[in-house]
Design a protein around this motif. Structure first.
Motif, PDB file in Angstrom:
ATOM      1  N   SER A 207      10.738   7.885  -8.726  1.00 28.13           N
ATOM      2  CA  SER A 207      10.982   6.536  -9.245  1.00 28.13           C
ATOM      3  C   SER A 207       9.887   5.542  -8.857  1.00 28.13           C
ATOM      4  N   ALA A 208       8.854   6.007  -8.167  1.00 27.05           N
ATOM      5  CA  ALA A 208       7.761   5.124  -7.745  1.00 27.05           C
ATOM      6  C   ALA A 208       6.783   4.908  -8.892  1.00 27.05           C
ATOM      7  N   LEU A 209       6.293   3.682  -9.003  1.00 25.57           N
ATOM      8  CA  LEU A 209       5.325   3.331 -10.035  1.00 25.57           C
ATOM      9  C   LEU A 209       4.047   2.800  -9.390  1.00 25.57           C
ATOM     10  N   ALA A 210       2.911   3.256  -9.873  1.00 26.50           N
ATOM     11  CA  ALA A 210       1.627   2.771  -9.359  1.00 26.50           C
ATOM     12  C   ALA A 210       1.502   1.270  -9.568  1.00 26.50           C
ATOM     13  N   ALA A 211       2.107   0.744 -10.610  1.00 26.57           N
ATOM     14  CA  ALA A 211       2.028  -0.693 -10.909  1.00 26.57           C
ATOM     15  C   ALA A 211       2.627  -1.557  -9.794  1.00 26.57           C
ATOM     16  N   ASP A 212       3.483  -0.977  -8.960  1.00 26.89           N
ATOM     17  CA  ASP A 212       4.127  -1.726  -7.881  1.00 26.89           C
ATOM     18  C   ASP A 212       3.293  -1.797  -6.606  1.00 26.89           C
ATOM     19  N   PHE A 213       2.120  -1.148  -6.600  1.00 24.35           N
ATOM     20  CA  PHE A 213       1.294  -1.061  -5.401  1.00 24.35           C
ATOM     21  C   PHE A 213      -0.154  -1.422  -5.713  1.00 24.35           C
ATOM     22  N   SER A 214      -0.882  -1.859  -4.681  1.00 23.83           N
ATOM     23  CA  SER A 214      -2.286  -2.245  -4.835  1.00 23.83           C
ATOM     24  C   SER A 214      -3.253  -1.124  -4.495  1.00 23.83           C
ATOM     25  N   ILE A 215      -2.844  -0.236  -3.578  1.00 21.46           N
ATOM     26  CA  ILE A 215      -3.727   0.793  -3.018  1.00 21.46           C
ATOM     27  C   ILE A 215      -2.904   2.057  -2.823  1.00 21.46           C
ATOM     28  N   LEU A 216      -3.552   3.228  -2.954  1.00 22.90           N
ATOM     29  CA  LEU A 216      -2.912   4.505  -2.654  1.00 22.90           C
ATOM     30  C   LEU A 216      -3.696   5.217  -1.560  1.00 22.90           C
ATOM     31  N   ILE A 217      -2.969   5.688  -0.559  1.00 23.67           N
ATOM     32  CA  ILE A 217      -3.546   6.499   0.514  1.00 23.67           C
ATOM     33  C   ILE A 217      -2.761   7.803   0.561  1.00 23.67           C
TER      34      ILE A 217
ATOM     35  N   ILE B  20       5.878   6.896   0.324  1.00 21.84           N
ATOM     36  CA  ILE B  20       6.427   7.445  -0.906  1.00 21.84           C
ATOM     37  C   ILE B  20       6.515   8.958  -0.698  1.00 21.84           C
ATOM     38  N   SER B  21       7.703   9.521  -0.898  1.00 22.32           N
ATOM     39  CA  SER B  21       7.900  10.943  -0.656  1.00 22.32           C
ATOM     40  C   SER B  21       8.699  11.572  -1.788  1.00 22.32           C
ATOM     41  N   MET B  22       8.658  12.876  -1.861  1.00 19.70           N
ATOM     42  CA  MET B  22       9.388  13.610  -2.890  1.00 19.70           C
ATOM     43  C   MET B  22      10.896  13.527  -2.674  1.00 19.70           C
ATOM     44  N   ASP B  23      11.313  13.302  -1.454  1.00 20.73           N
ATOM     45  CA  ASP B  23      12.731  13.312  -1.117  1.00 20.73           C
ATOM     46  C   ASP B  23      13.164  12.002  -0.469  1.00 20.73           C
TER      47      ASP B  23
ATOM     48  N   ALA C 147      11.152   7.602   4.461  1.00 21.32           N
ATOM     49  CA  ALA C 147      10.566   7.366   3.139  1.00 21.32           C
ATOM     50  C   ALA C 147      11.114   6.044   2.607  1.00 21.32           C
ATOM     51  N   ASP C 148      10.219   5.189   2.152  1.00 21.32           N
ATOM     52  CA  ASP C 148      10.622   3.900   1.594  1.00 21.32           C
ATOM     53  C   ASP C 148      11.023   4.017   0.126  1.00 21.32           C
ATOM     54  N   LYS C 149      10.459   5.005  -0.551  1.00 21.52           N
ATOM     55  CA  LYS C 149      10.743   5.163  -1.983  1.00 21.52           C
ATOM     56  C   LYS C 149      10.551   6.631  -2.355  1.00 21.52           C
TER      57      LYS C 149
ATOM     58  N   ILE D 101       0.860  -1.181   0.000  1.00 21.70           N
ATOM     59  CA  ILE D 101       0.000   0.000   0.000  1.00 21.70           C
ATOM     60  C   ILE D 101       0.894   1.228   0.000  1.00 21.70           C
ATOM     61  N   ALA D 102       0.734   2.092  -0.991  1.00 22.54           N
ATOM     62  CA  ALA D 102       1.516   3.325  -1.089  1.00 22.54           C
ATOM     63  C   ALA D 102       0.851   4.417  -0.259  1.00 22.54           C
ATOM     64  N   VAL D 103       1.661   5.133   0.519  1.00 15.48           N
ATOM     65  CA  VAL D 103       1.200   6.293   1.281  1.00 15.48           C
ATOM     66  C   VAL D 103       2.005   7.476   0.766  1.00 15.48           C
ATOM     67  N   LEU D 104       1.356   8.347   0.010  1.00 15.48           N
ATOM     68  CA  LEU D 104       2.028   9.475  -0.631  1.00 15.48           C
ATOM     69  C   LEU D 104       2.015  10.683   0.294  1.00 15.48           C
ATOM     70  N   VAL D 105       3.218  11.190   0.630  1.00 12.76           N
ATOM     71  CA  VAL D 105       3.324  12.317   1.555  1.00 12.76           C
ATOM     72  C   VAL D 105       4.481  13.243   1.170  1.00 12.76           C
TER      73      VAL D 105
END
Length: 188
Positions: free
Chosen positions: A67-77, A40-43, A61-63, A10-14
């Motif tokens: 360089s993050a791709l939506a294809a690598d995750f099932s859900i976005l929060i 997933i973060s900008m830095d 930040a894990d990624k 699950i990607a958490v965009l912050v």
């Protein structure tokens, strides 16, 4: 307990200034279902939360977003936090990442002012959404139908007008939404 999200990412965009409570409450709720949440973060490095009264905890930040791709995750929060949302709108990578989830029909949960990213990603038109009251006019101008409710679900996107008083209710509804979406997402 049934582990609905076991083995799924699950990607958490912050960005700096995201709502600490949005993240920690959601993380606690989803861990019961075996969720593997990745920040997933900008830095690179640490990203600083906002706890309502000032700067909060640092999270690794894990990624990096570029360089993050939506294809690598099932859900976005996407947790709320005006500072975070404004920073996320500074890069086209946010649009690319968010659109990857939306276009693939993967579940997306947008806390509070994070719904503003739908306009930035040019995905607000024709959607039923909700969020902070001050966002209503801009959302309607972008072609969204505004729902006066604590949260709105439109296909694979959930938005919410989240306050500290309604956070637990929103997180519970988001978990229900994600569990209900998950088999559909898994089959895709």
């Amino acid at each position: 307990m049934f582990k609905s999200f076991l083995g799924e990412k699950i990607a958490v965009l912050v960005a700096n200034g995201f709502s600490e409570q949005d993240l920690t409450h959601t993380q606690r709720a989803l861990q019961k279902f075996g969720a593997n949440m990745r920040i997933i973060s900008m830095d690179h490095g640490l990203v600083n939360s906002w706890n309502g009264a000032g700067w909060g905890l640092h999270f690794a930040a894990d990624k990096i977003l570029s360089s993050a791709l939506a294809a690598d995750f099932s859900i976005l929060i996407v947790p709320g936090g005006r500072r975070s949302i404004e920073k996320l709108k500074l890069t086209a990578h946010t649009r690319r990442f968010l659109n990857g989830f939306i276009d693939a029909g993967k579940p997306v949960v947008l806390f509070d002012d994070a719904a503003d990213l739908l306009a930035y990603a040019e995905k607000m038109s024709g959607r039923t959404i909700t969020g902070p009251a001050e966002m209503k006019a801009a959302a309607q101008a972008a072609g969204a139908q505004w729902l006066e409710a604590p949260y709105a679900i439109d296909q694979n996107i959930m938005t919410g007008a989240v306050t500290p008083e309604t956070l637990d209710e929103f997180v519970a509804a988001a978990v229900e939404f994600l569990v209900a979406c998950y088999p559909m997402n898994k089959a895709a």
